[in-house]
Design an enzyme around this catalytic site. Structure first.
Site, PDB file in Angstrom:
ATOM      1  N   ASP A  30       0.407  -1.228  -0.008  1.00  7.58           N
ATOM      2  CA  ASP A  30      -0.015   0.016   0.034  1.00  7.58           C
ATOM      3  C   ASP A  30       1.171   1.570   0.403  1.00  7.58           C
ATOM      4  O   ASP A  30       2.475   0.908  -0.033  1.00  7.58           O
ATOM      5  CB  ASP A  30      -0.982   0.138   1.426  1.00  7.58           C
ATOM      6  CG  ASP A  30      -0.958  -0.081   2.344  1.00  7.58           C
ATOM      7  OD1 ASP A  30       0.664  -0.089   2.265  1.00  7.58           O
ATOM      8  OD2 ASP A  30      -1.021   0.046   3.584  1.00  7.58           O
TER       9      ASP A  30
ATOM     10  N   ASP B 253      -7.551  -7.839  -0.151  1.00  5.81           N
ATOM     11  CA  ASP B 253      -6.675  -8.056   1.307  1.00  5.81           C
ATOM     12  C   ASP B 253      -7.628  -7.933   2.951  1.00  5.81           C
ATOM     13  O   ASP B 253      -8.225  -6.690   2.558  1.00  5.81           O
ATOM     14  CB  ASP B 253      -4.856  -6.949   1.144  1.00  5.81           C
ATOM     15  CG  ASP B 253      -5.703  -5.297   1.610  1.00  5.81           C
ATOM     16  OD1 ASP B 253      -6.311  -5.324   1.009  1.00  5.81           O
ATOM     17  OD2 ASP B 253      -5.224  -4.836   2.929  1.00  5.81           O
TER      18      ASP B 253
END
Lengths: 378, 378
Positions: B94, B268
């Site tokens: 991320d 996720d």
């Protein structure tokens, strides 16, 4: 190899060091042996398969913890501790006495036994020599220990003597309670603190009971290593040579090496697992504190020659990072490494006794520890 | 299969559900895919081999955590995140933006980027779109995410719009910073909160940038599931069909099933690992709270039909005991079970899309959850 009864065979001796084998229905135990501690039905942070693969032939379970949670009757209902914890090989259980003394509250001890409060929920419990054996049998333990009273050192001779004499009487009661359990064994425990004549009296008294094995208890409770070794020098020669000898709660790799040299066959200790959860790694190079900044960018493994993946395949930098970050994987890996090192050390000890070079092996091993860890990266 | 460049292929569709495959140098990612979260370079309480064996083709790493500890430059020096953490397959990172907002102190955000203090040691850090990509490149991440501003819902339209517009501009800056990295990809992130017209504007704006993949962000941040699904209904049709779509931070098995049905390819979530550390097990039978007293003497496994040892080989009674006792092995086993269930669910989803029966699979799966756990032992 298994046998339908409990049997101990001495395969070789080298000085006082002994290479032996216990056989029993659930498997063989190569001695000198280190027993990983599986306090509450788990060797902390390890899968049982890993423990077995490292070469452990037997693990230890703590009666005190298991009687309180999940409870001995419950474990029995679930098929015994082996099935519950998925460990098919032999299990030795302690009597619970030591932890009653060190962990529980409001304990009262008298000739009959101990009453105490659980450290978990404050519930009241009674533990007599008979109940200790009953619990260990409910757990389906392969090697059961007599209930004893372990006095924390330093203590007065009067206290040590009183506790030792009561422990002797409790050994007799435990023997009766244990009865005839084919394929299993009940061990007595030598007490007597740091007083040679009391150790002698205890060892002789227990030998007279013709038990299947003998433990040395009440050591590694804060006294200097020298005192412990002196007590072994006094005690071991008085124990029957044809029975296994177990030094309870010991110890460091150095403690084990020196105790094997005095005739000890079995050990258990929380050190490799507990230290493993705090980032302290045992190795051929001595102790390694992986939290130390020197490891932060070190791509090398703990020990490239180890057969244990935790020691061989992970960089020190990664282990350092995991431990600094309190990651569970850090505890898993260092514990794995430590138990591997302990088992490797015992395997090395066994091989050296067979080869009649235990003394040389001891010296080499201690010299390697003394040289310390590999140099930091330039 | 691997390819020397990043490539996404749609293999089958069933309604809006898509079965695809991303190929890149480090491996193939079968979609729909669930990415286990490896926050600080470890999927908590798991060995990477286990994660891989469960069928995970890719894991997620958190830029925020890794930049603070052990530091991106240090990871680069140690060979990148794959080598550091011993995960050779693809990694998605991320941008760090979400955790800066949720974890750090004294954060200040403006057009240039974010300044913030570490939640670990209070140290000051700056994060711009360019620095976020730089960090992700230092980590050697295979799929990198643009820096965005994620507004916690509920929020005013003005705030949501401002953050969305800035995120769009940041996407452009990230694209420039990312440059041309063969075999890797940078994904944009659709923002716009719970306001359809803002989601539309964001999706269209990003599509115009011709990125290699698109994420939907700013959801699963406290809004009802219905709102999240509505936003997917608005957003997905506006994203290019030939690019993968990733719903960030989602979610429950039910969230994933419904999102796949709206055209999402990747997920996720910390849920399976975090819940696993607290004794909550996911299964074909729905959620199972292993701490519940009904499991205390239940010798049956969580799921005898599972291929995962944690689900198949350990009794509920043992798992119950471990979790109640806060044993690390309890966390290890329930986490293992949960990640196994998540991967099995994705495998089932993929097979059902290939067989053109995704809708039926969804219904059957949801009905099985609704029936709940197997009845307690009589």
């Amino acid at each position: 190899m298994t046998t339908d009864h409990f049997q101990f065979k001495l395969l070789a001796t080298d000085g006082k060091a002994r290479r032996g084998e216990i056989t029993m229905p659930r498997g063989a135990i190569r001695t000198p042996a280190f027993m990983p501690v599986g306090t509450g039905g788990t060797v902390k942070a390890m899968y049982m398969d890993q423990v077995s693969d490292l070469g452990a032939d037997i693990i230890l379970g703590n009666t005190y913890h298991l009687m309180l949670r999940p409870g001995a009757e419950r474990v029995a209902k679930l098929g015994g501790l082996h099935e519950f914890a998925r460990w098919p090989k032999p299990i030795l259980t302690d009597s619970g006495g030591f932890q009653v003394m060190s962990l529980s509250a409001l304990r009262k001890i008298n000739e009959q036994g101990v009453t105490f409060q659980s450290h978990i929920d404050g519930s009241r419990h009674e533990m007599s020599p008979e109940r200790s054996i009953e619990i260990q049998s409910l757990l389906d333990s392969d090697i059961q220990m007599q209930l004893d009273e372990c006095v924390r050192l330093p203590a007065s001779e009067t206290d040590i003597e009183r506790a030792m004499e009561m422990s002797l009487r409790w050994a007799e009661r435990c023997k009766v309670a244990f009865g005839d359990q084919p394929g299993k064994a009940m061990f007595g425990i030598v007490q007597g603190g740091d007083i040679p004549k009391l150790r002698e009296r205890s060892a002789k008294g227990l030998s007279g009971l013709d038990l299947k094995g003998y433990a040395v208890g009440g050591l590694a409770v804060g006294e200097p290593q020298e005192v412990m070794l002196d007590m072994l020098d006094v005690t071991c020669p008085l124990l029957p040579a044809e029975k296994p000898r177990y030094l309870m709660g010991v110890g460091t790799p150095d403690d084990m090496l020196k105790s094997v040299g005095r005739g000890i066959d079995m050990f258990d200790c929380v050190m490799p697992t507990r230290a493993g959860r705090h980032g302290l790694a045992f190795s051929r190079h001595g102790k390694i504190n992986i939290k130390n900044a020197r490891h932060a960018e070190d791509h090398r493994p703990l020990d490239e020659e180890s057969s244990c993946p935790a020691a061989r395949d992970y960089s020190r930098a990664y282990l350092h990072h995991l431990v600094r970050s309190n990651e569970i994987l850090g505890m898993m890996l260092i514990t794995w490494n430590n138990l591997s090192y302990y088992q490797d050390l015992m395997a090395g000890i066994r091989a050296s006794i067979e080869a009649q070079r235990f003394e040389a092996f001891s010296t080499e091993t201690q010299e390697a520890w003394a040289r310390g860890d590999i140099p930091p990266l330039g």
